[in-house]
Design a protein around this motif. Structure first.
Motif, PDB file in Angstrom:
ATOM      1  N   GLU A  63       0.830  -1.219   0.000  1.00  0.00           N
ATOM      2  CA  GLU A  63       0.000   0.000   0.000  1.00  0.00           C
ATOM      3  C   GLU A  63       0.854   1.254   0.000  1.00  0.00           C
ATOM      4  O   GLU A  63       0.603   2.202  -0.754  1.00  0.00           O
ATOM      5  CB  GLU A  63      -0.916   0.012   1.226  1.00  0.00           C
ATOM      6  N   LEU A  64       1.880   1.242   0.842  1.00  0.00           N
ATOM      7  CA  LEU A  64       2.777   2.407   0.881  1.00  0.00           C
ATOM      8  C   LEU A  64       3.411   2.623  -0.484  1.00  0.00           C
ATOM      9  O   LEU A  64       3.565   3.752  -0.952  1.00  0.00           O
ATOM     10  CB  LEU A  64       3.865   2.209   1.946  1.00  0.00           C
ATOM     11  N   THR A  65       3.770   1.517  -1.139  1.00  0.00           N
ATOM     12  CA  THR A  65       4.394   1.610  -2.466  1.00  0.00           C
ATOM     13  C   THR A  65       3.480   2.368  -3.428  1.00  0.00           C
ATOM     14  O   THR A  65       3.926   3.234  -4.187  1.00  0.00           O
ATOM     15  CB  THR A  65       4.688   0.198  -3.018  1.00  0.00           C
ATOM     16  N   VAL A  66       2.200   2.063  -3.386  1.00  0.00           N
ATOM     17  CA  VAL A  66       1.247   2.738  -4.271  1.00  0.00           C
ATOM     18  C   VAL A  66       1.204   4.235  -3.966  1.00  0.00           C
ATOM     19  O   VAL A  66       1.271   5.074  -4.871  1.00  0.00           O
ATOM     20  CB  VAL A  66      -0.169   2.120  -4.126  1.00  0.00           C
ATOM     21  N   PHE A  67       1.158   4.577  -2.684  1.00  0.00           N
ATOM     22  CA  PHE A  67       1.089   6.010  -2.330  1.00  0.00           C
ATOM     23  C   PHE A  67       2.374   6.741  -2.738  1.00  0.00           C
ATOM     24  O   PHE A  67       2.332   7.857  -3.240  1.00  0.00           O
ATOM     25  CB  PHE A  67       0.821   6.196  -0.838  1.00  0.00           C
ATOM     26  N   TYR A  68       3.505   6.096  -2.495  1.00  0.00           N
ATOM     27  CA  TYR A  68       4.783   6.743  -2.826  1.00  0.00           C
ATOM     28  C   TYR A  68       4.979   6.887  -4.335  1.00  0.00           C
ATOM     29  O   TYR A  68       5.742   7.732  -4.786  1.00  0.00           O
ATOM     30  CB  TYR A  68       5.978   5.956  -2.270  1.00  0.00           C
ATOM     31  N   SER A  69       4.319   6.031  -5.101  1.00  0.00           N
ATOM     32  CA  SER A  69       4.586   6.043  -6.546  1.00  0.00           C
ATOM     33  C   SER A  69       4.181   7.383  -7.180  1.00  0.00           C
ATOM     34  O   SER A  69       4.661   7.733  -8.250  1.00  0.00           O
ATOM     35  CB  SER A  69       3.913   4.866  -7.241  1.00  0.00           C
ATOM     36  N   ASN A  70       3.329   8.140  -6.488  1.00  0.00           N
ATOM     37  CA  ASN A  70       2.977   9.480  -6.997  1.00  0.00           C
ATOM     38  C   ASN A  70       4.093  10.495  -6.780  1.00  0.00           C
ATOM     39  O   ASN A  70       4.048  11.587  -7.347  1.00  0.00           O
ATOM     40  CB  ASN A  70       1.730  10.007  -6.271  1.00  0.00           C
ATOM     41  N   LEU A  71       5.039  10.131  -5.956  1.00  0.00           N
ATOM     42  CA  LEU A  71       6.058  11.104  -5.567  1.00  0.00           C
ATOM     43  C   LEU A  71       7.367  10.925  -6.349  1.00  0.00           C
ATOM     44  O   LEU A  71       8.366  11.567  -6.058  1.00  0.00           O
ATOM     45  CB  LEU A  71       6.352  10.992  -4.061  1.00  0.00           C
ATOM     46  N   VAL A  72       7.354  10.028  -7.314  1.00  0.00           N
ATOM     47  CA  VAL A  72       8.579   9.713  -8.066  1.00  0.00           C
ATOM     48  C   VAL A  72       8.283   9.790  -9.555  1.00  0.00           C
ATOM     49  O   VAL A  72       7.294   9.223 -10.012  1.00  0.00           O
ATOM     50  CB  VAL A  72       9.045   8.260  -7.763  1.00  0.00           C
ATOM     51  N   THR A  73       9.144  10.473 -10.282  1.00  0.00           N
ATOM     52  CA  THR A  73       8.913  10.512 -11.729  1.00  0.00           C
ATOM     53  C   THR A  73       9.576   9.305 -12.407  1.00  0.00           C
ATOM     54  O   THR A  73      10.522   8.717 -11.866  1.00  0.00           O
ATOM     55  CB  THR A  73       9.511  11.789 -12.370  1.00  0.00           C
ATOM     56  N   ILE A  74       9.062   8.970 -13.560  1.00  0.00           N
ATOM     57  CA  ILE A  74       9.635   7.848 -14.314  1.00  0.00           C
ATOM     58  C   ILE A  74      11.077   8.175 -14.703  1.00  0.00           C
ATOM     59  O   ILE A  74      11.964   7.338 -14.614  1.00  0.00           O
ATOM     60  CB  ILE A  74       8.773   7.561 -15.561  1.00  0.00           C
ATOM     61  N   VAL A 127      10.978  10.297   1.099  1.00  0.00           N
ATOM     62  CA  VAL A 127      10.642  10.701   2.471  1.00  0.00           C
ATOM     63  C   VAL A 127      10.515  12.217   2.562  1.00  0.00           C
ATOM     64  O   VAL A 127       9.543  12.747   3.116  1.00  0.00           O
ATOM     65  CB  VAL A 127      11.720  10.194   3.470  1.00  0.00           C
ATOM     66  N   ARG A 128      11.491  12.918   1.986  1.00  0.00           N
ATOM     67  CA  ARG A 128      11.453  14.385   2.073  1.00  0.00           C
ATOM     68  C   ARG A 128      10.221  14.939   1.365  1.00  0.00           C
ATOM     69  O   ARG A 128       9.560  15.842   1.852  1.00  0.00           O
ATOM     70  CB  ARG A 128      12.730  14.981   1.460  1.00  0.00           C
ATOM     71  N   LYS A 129       9.923  14.370   0.221  1.00  0.00           N
ATOM     72  CA  LYS A 129       8.766  14.858  -0.538  1.00  0.00           C
ATOM     73  C   LYS A 129       7.479  14.571   0.224  1.00  0.00           C
ATOM     74  O   LYS A 129       6.599  15.438   0.338  1.00  0.00           O
ATOM     75  CB  LYS A 129       8.752  14.173  -1.913  1.00  0.00           C
ATOM     76  N   GLU A 179      19.277   6.735  -1.610  1.00  0.00           N
ATOM     77  CA  GLU A 179      19.115   8.156  -1.920  1.00  0.00           C
ATOM     78  C   GLU A 179      17.695   8.410  -2.440  1.00  0.00           C
ATOM     79  O   GLU A 179      17.039   9.377  -2.069  1.00  0.00           O
ATOM     80  CB  GLU A 179      20.166   8.588  -2.955  1.00  0.00           C
ATOM     81  N   GLN A 180      17.226   7.493  -3.269  1.00  0.00           N
ATOM     82  CA  GLN A 180      15.870   7.622  -3.810  1.00  0.00           C
ATOM     83  C   GLN A 180      14.836   7.547  -2.679  1.00  0.00           C
ATOM     84  O   GLN A 180      13.854   8.285  -2.662  1.00  0.00           O
ATOM     85  CB  GLN A 180      15.635   6.497  -4.823  1.00  0.00           C
TER      86      GLN A 180
END
Ligand code: TRP
Length: 336
Positions: free
Chosen positions: A91-102, A169-171, A163-164
């Motif tokens: 579930e966390l993976t799904v939420f975080y996926s909005n915070l990372v660009t391809i 986390v920061r975002k 690093e990613q």
């Protein structure tokens, strides 16, 4: 003072070798006394690469837990758990996926190297790169943050993934408010162990590893085939131990005769065959206590299963708590 949390993970794709031992799991055994330690068997991550080989992953889970227990990971101190039993991570993976660009994922050096290796294996079509594979750094960020890991013991090849994670986390914290903990890498003193063939890295798939589970005959054969100084041809030629893998392992396992080994090698007093035979004896001595523990756990598979089940139960509680906080902050806690 509260104990810091250590979180590390390992993909179940085969047995541990001595490179893993010296580079990683030996440290986990030390760290478990000082820190709140979580060791994840990352089966979901292993499947990003092995989705068409579920039998391999399934079998490796049990093998790996036995390897970890055999080297001294103590389930009363460290929590060994299985990633797939913790849906909160997904579930966390799904939420975080909005915070990372391809683009950012494609720029990740670890992912880049792995994609390159895949292209070499499967050709340029790129069909081997799945959405799940490209996104595994996001899932790894979920592994770490679900447990509010402060320190992540990893090899230097994993630094870009860490690093990613820190960026995610920061975002997250800047958008939704301080929730997640930014982890730091915890590098081991010996980050990488060389292979029997002289390769800079001992690797499961490189055919240059001594596995903790290897039997005596296999260890003997592998050491007798190890790479020595190519300039030493005759038994009494003087050689350079610094380019010899046999000497490298004498040193690694702390042979108490190391000085003699070095002197005799340099002066031409010692032949490679004798030197290898000595290493076989020492290596088997080194592996013996590990092998004995392994035998115990192999004969008690139910106990191994119970350790993993209990560890997973305990880990799930922690991840549930983090997910609850995350959902609150994201305002998707409708019925709480
Ligand atoms: N990617 C790591 C490896 O291949 C394994 C891993 C999965 C991991 N989840 C993790 C490592 C979390 C550290 C933290 O070795």
């Amino acid at each position: 003072m509260e104990k810091k949390t250590i979180l590390t993970g390992i993909r179940p794709t085969g047995h541990l070798h001595i490179g893993h031992y010296f580079g990683a799991s030996r440290n986990w055994v030390k760290l478990q006394d000082k820190f709140d330690t979580y060791i994840e068997i990352a089966d979901v991550q292993a499947l990003t690469d092995n989705f068409n080989n579920p039998d391999k992953v399934r079998k490796s889970v049990q093998d790996l837990v036995i390897d970890l227990l055999s080297v001294g990971v103590d389930p009363n101190k460290a929590t060994i758990f299985l990633q797939s039993t913790i849906p909160e991570i997904a579930e966390l993976t799904v939420f975080y996926s909005n915070l990372v660009t391809i683009a950012r994922l494609e720029r990740n050096p670890t992912v880049k190297t792995e994609i390159k290796q895949k292209k070499e294996l499967f050709g340029e079509k790129g069909e081997s790169i799945t959405y799940g594979f490209l996104g595994y750094p996001v899932s790894q960020a979920a592994d770490i943050t679900a447990f509010k890991g402060n320190l992540v013991p990893v090899g230097d090849d994993q630094l870009p993934l860490l690093e990613q994670c820190r960026e995610i986390v920061r975002k997250f914290n800047s958008i939704y408010g301080k929730t997640l903990v930014e982890p730091e890498a915890y590098l081991s003193e010996i980050p990488r162990i060389k292979g029997l063939d002289g390769n800079e890295k001992m690797g499961k798939s490189l055919g240059n590893a001594i596995f903790l589970a290897d039997d005596e005959e296999t260890v003997r054969k592998k050491i007798m085939d190890a790479v020595t100084d190519p300039n030493k041809i005759k038994i009494d030629d003087k050689a350079n131990p610094d380019v010899c893998m046999v000497y490298y392992y004498h040193k690694l396992i702390k042979n108490e005769n190391l000085e003699t080994v070095c002197k005799e090698c340099k002066s031409g007093k010692r032949g490679c065959v004798a030197c290898k035979k000595e290493l076989v004896t020492k290596m088997l001595e080194f592996l013996k206590p590990i092998a004995e523990k392994r035998k115990y756990y192999e004969n008690h598979p139910e106990e191994v299963k119970e350790i993993l089940k209990e560890g997973s139960k305990k880990a799930k509680k922690v991840a549930e708590k983090t997910l609850k906080e995350v959902k609150e902050k994201m305002k998707i806690n409708y019925f709480d």
